[in-house]
Design a protein around this motif. Sequence first.
Motif, PDB file in Angstrom:
ATOM      1  N   LEU A  20       1.656  -6.193 -23.007  1.00 25.29           N
ATOM      2  CA  LEU A  20       3.062  -6.582 -22.879  1.00 25.29           C
ATOM      3  C   LEU A  20       3.323  -7.234 -21.523  1.00 25.29           C
ATOM      4  CD1 LEU A  20       6.023  -6.594 -23.777  1.00 25.29           C
ATOM      5  CD2 LEU A  20       6.205  -4.241 -22.942  1.00 25.29           C
ATOM      6  N   ALA A  21       2.739  -6.689 -20.474  1.00 22.81           N
ATOM      7  CA  ALA A  21       2.948  -7.253 -19.134  1.00 22.81           C
ATOM      8  C   ALA A  21       2.466  -8.693 -19.075  1.00 22.81           C
ATOM      9  CB  ALA A  21       2.215  -6.401 -18.096  1.00 22.81           C
ATOM     10  N   GLU A  22       1.290  -8.945 -19.636  1.00 20.74           N
ATOM     11  CA  GLU A  22       0.757 -10.313 -19.631  1.00 20.74           C
ATOM     12  C   GLU A  22       1.604 -11.238 -20.507  1.00 20.74           C
ATOM     13  OE1 GLU A  22      -3.270 -12.828 -20.877  1.00 20.74           O
ATOM     14  OE2 GLU A  22      -3.394 -10.629 -20.673  1.00 20.74           O
ATOM     15  N   ALA A  23       2.022 -10.721 -21.664  1.00 18.70           N
ATOM     16  CA  ALA A  23       2.825 -11.540 -22.575  1.00 18.70           C
ATOM     17  C   ALA A  23       4.171 -11.900 -21.955  1.00 18.70           C
ATOM     18  CB  ALA A  23       3.035 -10.800 -23.888  1.00 18.70           C
ATOM     19  N   ALA A  24       4.783 -10.964 -21.248  1.00 18.36           N
ATOM     20  CA  ALA A  24       6.076 -11.235 -20.610  1.00 18.36           C
ATOM     21  C   ALA A  24       5.942 -12.340 -19.571  1.00 18.36           C
ATOM     22  CB  ALA A  24       6.615  -9.954 -19.974  1.00 18.36           C
ATOM     23  N   ALA A  25       4.838 -12.294 -18.819  1.00 16.39           N
ATOM     24  CA  ALA A  25       4.608 -13.336 -17.817  1.00 16.39           C
ATOM     25  C   ALA A  25       4.395 -14.695 -18.484  1.00 16.39           C
ATOM     26  CB  ALA A  25       3.409 -12.958 -16.955  1.00 16.39           C
ATOM     27  N   ARG A  26       3.635 -14.716 -19.576  1.00 15.04           N
ATOM     28  CA  ARG A  26       3.378 -15.973 -20.286  1.00 15.04           C
ATOM     29  C   ARG A  26       4.660 -16.563 -20.856  1.00 15.04           C
ATOM     30  NH1 ARG A  26      -1.821 -17.129 -22.885  1.00 15.04           N
ATOM     31  NH2 ARG A  26      -3.500 -15.843 -22.008  1.00 15.04           N
ATOM     32  N   ALA A  27       5.520 -15.682 -21.401  1.00 14.09           N
ATOM     33  CA  ALA A  27       6.745 -16.155 -22.045  1.00 14.09           C
ATOM     34  C   ALA A  27       7.871 -16.394 -21.051  1.00 14.09           C
ATOM     35  CB  ALA A  27       7.197 -15.133 -23.090  1.00 14.09           C
ATOM     36  N   ASN A  28       7.634 -16.023 -19.813  1.00 14.75           N
ATOM     37  CA  ASN A  28       8.652 -16.149 -18.763  1.00 14.75           C
ATOM     38  C   ASN A  28       9.925 -15.395 -19.150  1.00 14.75           C
ATOM     39  OD1 ASN A  28       9.616 -16.970 -16.250  1.00 14.75           O
ATOM     40  ND2 ASN A  28      10.572 -18.818 -17.088  1.00 14.75           N
ATOM     41  N   VAL A  29       9.727 -14.166 -19.664  1.00 18.90           N
ATOM     42  CA  VAL A  29      10.848 -13.287 -19.984  1.00 18.90           C
ATOM     43  C   VAL A  29      10.667 -11.992 -19.205  1.00 18.90           C
ATOM     44  CG1 VAL A  29      11.165 -14.243 -22.297  1.00 18.90           C
ATOM     45  CG2 VAL A  29       9.669 -12.258 -21.979  1.00 18.90           C
ATOM     46  N   ARG A  30      11.734 -11.247 -19.095  1.00 16.87           N
ATOM     47  CA  ARG A  30      11.661  -9.973 -18.398  1.00 16.87           C
ATOM     48  C   ARG A  30      11.945  -8.853 -19.393  1.00 16.87           C
ATOM     49  NH1 ARG A  30      10.827  -8.837 -13.339  1.00 16.87           N
ATOM     50  NH2 ARG A  30      11.604  -6.906 -12.380  1.00 16.87           N
ATOM     51  N   VAL A  31      11.102  -7.817 -19.378  1.00 18.60           N
ATOM     52  CA  VAL A  31      11.218  -6.691 -20.308  1.00 18.60           C
ATOM     53  C   VAL A  31      11.579  -5.435 -19.528  1.00 18.60           C
ATOM     54  CG1 VAL A  31      10.048  -5.310 -22.058  1.00 18.60           C
ATOM     55  CG2 VAL A  31       9.490  -7.751 -21.826  1.00 18.60           C
ATOM     56  N   THR A  32      12.667  -4.791 -19.927  1.00 21.60           N
ATOM     57  CA  THR A  32      13.025  -3.497 -19.356  1.00 21.60           C
ATOM     58  C   THR A  32      12.116  -2.433 -19.971  1.00 21.60           C
ATOM     59  OG1 THR A  32      15.320  -4.156 -19.029  1.00 21.60           O
ATOM     60  CG2 THR A  32      14.860  -1.795 -19.098  1.00 21.60           C
ATOM     61  N   VAL A  33      11.519  -1.595 -19.137  1.00 20.80           N
ATOM     62  CA  VAL A  33      10.549  -0.593 -19.589  1.00 20.80           C
ATOM     63  C   VAL A  33      11.086   0.799 -19.277  1.00 20.80           C
ATOM     64  CG1 VAL A  33       8.222   0.326 -19.287  1.00 20.80           C
ATOM     65  CG2 VAL A  33       8.597  -2.153 -19.301  1.00 20.80           C
ATOM     66  N   ALA A  69       1.845   3.708 -15.083  1.00 19.33           N
ATOM     67  CA  ALA A  69       3.066   3.368 -14.353  1.00 19.33           C
ATOM     68  C   ALA A  69       2.760   2.738 -13.000  1.00 19.33           C
ATOM     69  CB  ALA A  69       3.943   4.608 -14.179  1.00 19.33           C
ATOM     70  N   GLY A  70       1.811   3.295 -12.275  1.00 14.49           N
ATOM     71  CA  GLY A  70       1.460   2.756 -10.959  1.00 14.49           C
ATOM     72  C   GLY A  70       0.921   1.354 -11.039  1.00 14.49           C
ATOM     73  N   ALA A  71       0.048   1.097 -12.018  1.00 20.29           N
ATOM     74  CA  ALA A  71      -0.556  -0.230 -12.153  1.00 20.29           C
ATOM     75  C   ALA A  71       0.465  -1.280 -12.560  1.00 20.29           C
ATOM     76  CB  ALA A  71      -1.688  -0.175 -13.186  1.00 20.29           C
ATOM     77  N   LEU A  72       1.522  -0.863 -13.273  1.00 25.70           N
ATOM     78  CA  LEU A  72       2.520  -1.813 -13.759  1.00 25.70           C
ATOM     79  C   LEU A  72       3.657  -2.036 -12.766  1.00 25.70           C
ATOM     80  CD1 LEU A  72       2.802  -0.516 -17.429  1.00 25.70           C
ATOM     81  CD2 LEU A  72       1.614  -2.576 -16.676  1.00 25.70           C
ATOM     82  N   ALA A  73       3.773  -1.148 -11.787  1.00 21.84           N
ATOM     83  CA  ALA A  73       4.877  -1.255 -10.823  1.00 21.84           C
ATOM     84  C   ALA A  73       4.819  -2.594 -10.094  1.00 21.84           C
ATOM     85  CB  ALA A  73       4.815  -0.107  -9.822  1.00 21.84           C
ATOM     86  N   GLY A  74       5.955  -3.266 -10.001  1.00 24.80           N
ATOM     87  CA  GLY A  74       6.024  -4.530  -9.300  1.00 24.80           C
ATOM     88  C   GLY A  74       5.603  -5.729 -10.104  1.00 24.80           C
ATOM     89  N   HIS A  75       5.216  -5.526 -11.374  1.00 22.85           N
ATOM     90  CA  HIS A  75       4.819  -6.668 -12.204  1.00 22.85           C
ATOM     91  C   HIS A  75       6.029  -7.570 -12.425  1.00 22.85           C
ATOM     92  CE1 HIS A  75       3.464  -9.043 -15.618  1.00 22.85           C
ATOM     93  NE2 HIS A  75       2.224  -8.690 -15.298  1.00 22.85           N
ATOM     94  N   PRO A  76       5.889  -8.882 -12.243  1.00 25.19           N
ATOM     95  CA  PRO A  76       7.058  -9.776 -12.307  1.00 25.19           C
ATOM     96  C   PRO A  76       7.751  -9.823 -13.662  1.00 25.19           C
ATOM     97  CG  PRO A  76       5.009 -11.032 -12.212  1.00 25.19           C
ATOM     98  CD  PRO A  76       4.646  -9.615 -11.913  1.00 25.19           C
ATOM     99  N   GLY A  77       7.050  -9.483 -14.761  1.00 27.71           N
ATOM    100  CA  GLY A  77       7.683  -9.562 -16.073  1.00 27.71           C
ATOM    101  C   GLY A  77       8.305  -8.257 -16.539  1.00 27.71           C
ATOM    102  N   LEU A  78       8.141  -7.183 -15.751  1.00 22.59           N
ATOM    103  CA  LEU A  78       8.600  -5.872 -16.187  1.00 22.59           C
ATOM    104  C   LEU A  78       9.595  -5.281 -15.201  1.00 22.59           C
ATOM    105  CD1 LEU A  78       5.199  -4.260 -17.291  1.00 22.59           C
ATOM    106  CD2 LEU A  78       6.750  -5.673 -18.657  1.00 22.59           C
ATOM    107  N   ASP A  79      10.569  -4.591 -15.734  1.00 18.04           N
ATOM    108  CA  ASP A  79      11.549  -3.858 -14.933  1.00 18.04           C
ATOM    109  C   ASP A  79      11.419  -2.387 -15.300  1.00 18.04           C
ATOM    110  OD1 ASP A  79      13.647  -2.921 -13.466  1.00 18.04           O
ATOM    111  OD2 ASP A  79      15.206  -3.847 -14.692  1.00 18.04           O
TER     112      ASP A  79
END
Length: 400
Positions: free
Chosen positions: A237-250, A257-267
């Motif tokens: 999902l993180a990679e897909a959000a970046a590709r689609a240039n969308v932001r996903v609330t998680v 959680a630690g690895a995903l923190a700060g990912h530009p496509g995820l909140d």
Amino acid sequence: MSAGNRPLRVLLAHNRYQVRGGEDAAVARDLAALERAGCAVEAVFLDNEAIASGPARLRAAIAATHAPEGIARVMAALRRFAPDVVHVHNFFPLLSPGIHAAARAAGCATVQTLHNYRLICANAFLMRDGVPCELCVTGSPYQAVRFACYRGSRTGTLAVARMIDHHRRAGTWRRDVDRFVALTPFARGRFAAAGLPEEKIRIRPNGLPDPGPPAEGPRQGLLFVGRLSPEKGVHVLAEAAARANVRVTVIGEGPLAGALAGHPGLDLRGALPPDAVQAAMARAAAVVVPSLWYEGLPMVVAEAFATGTPVVASRIGALAGLIAEGATGLLAEPGDAADLARALSRIAGDPAGAAAMGREARAVYEREWREDVTTRALLDIYRDAVAARAADAPLARTGT
């Protein structure tokens, strides 16, 4: 529902998980719904918090074939409460499948809900190395030992495989269980392929109280709700959000959680209370379920449909049947970030289409997952199980 002229008496047996999840919530909802339906209900709950350490979990896994302390708890409840039906949810590791034999010896009808694949798979997911695995469905459960499928431990996996093998060979599932409850047709097929008696497996999804008609008005944003773990596909999902240039609330917590923190496509919002989750769903254009494993019945789908929200999901296992492409949501190939990005872009860029899918999703909820509908289905299964037990009783007394 009544047995004769008195309320049906139902004993629920469930081994709670250390980290509370959808299965624990489903059991609590069933208990409340059965009481509202007029049943007399008692519960035997054991808690995995008692086996929080690694050594304690290993000892529990080794004892799981029979779990004498858990069976003793159930037997005490059988003597005190005298139920008509014993309904088992999660039996691992503190209750064990042996509770079905205890219930049968007491003359009770027995029901087993198949929330996950523990009866046939050491890790309960039918998944290995990030992809579906069915080696043990028709083959020996001891194959799992080679891959240390249970918590990365060959010793622990051996203990779980022994439990699976023992009860398969002993005929526990054919002899001691009157009815099984599969959450989806897909799950029913996998369990039947593994040797469970197909004629005893009924399909009944977990129910969900009606949150009320969805609010009118525009929606925006994409939402993920669930455990942040590899099998849930959140890294895809993180990679897909970046590709689609969308932001996903998680919403959720877990080991990634630690690895995903700060990912530009995820909140990342962490864990939130149920009312806040429901409100977030009611505002979202779509809920995303990018799972990589054969989900039993992810309640996030039912919750989304109840709020009139379409779902973008992986085309895998039960999800492929729960989501009608273009009608109640969109499907993408599991693990394929590019295909998931395509689906995210499509639903985010078509508010009118997403709204139409949401209306159909709500209709499906009302028809299939509303609590009164699923409670009636469960009572029918109990009625069926009681009749089957009564029909078998004369044979048991004559030894035929």
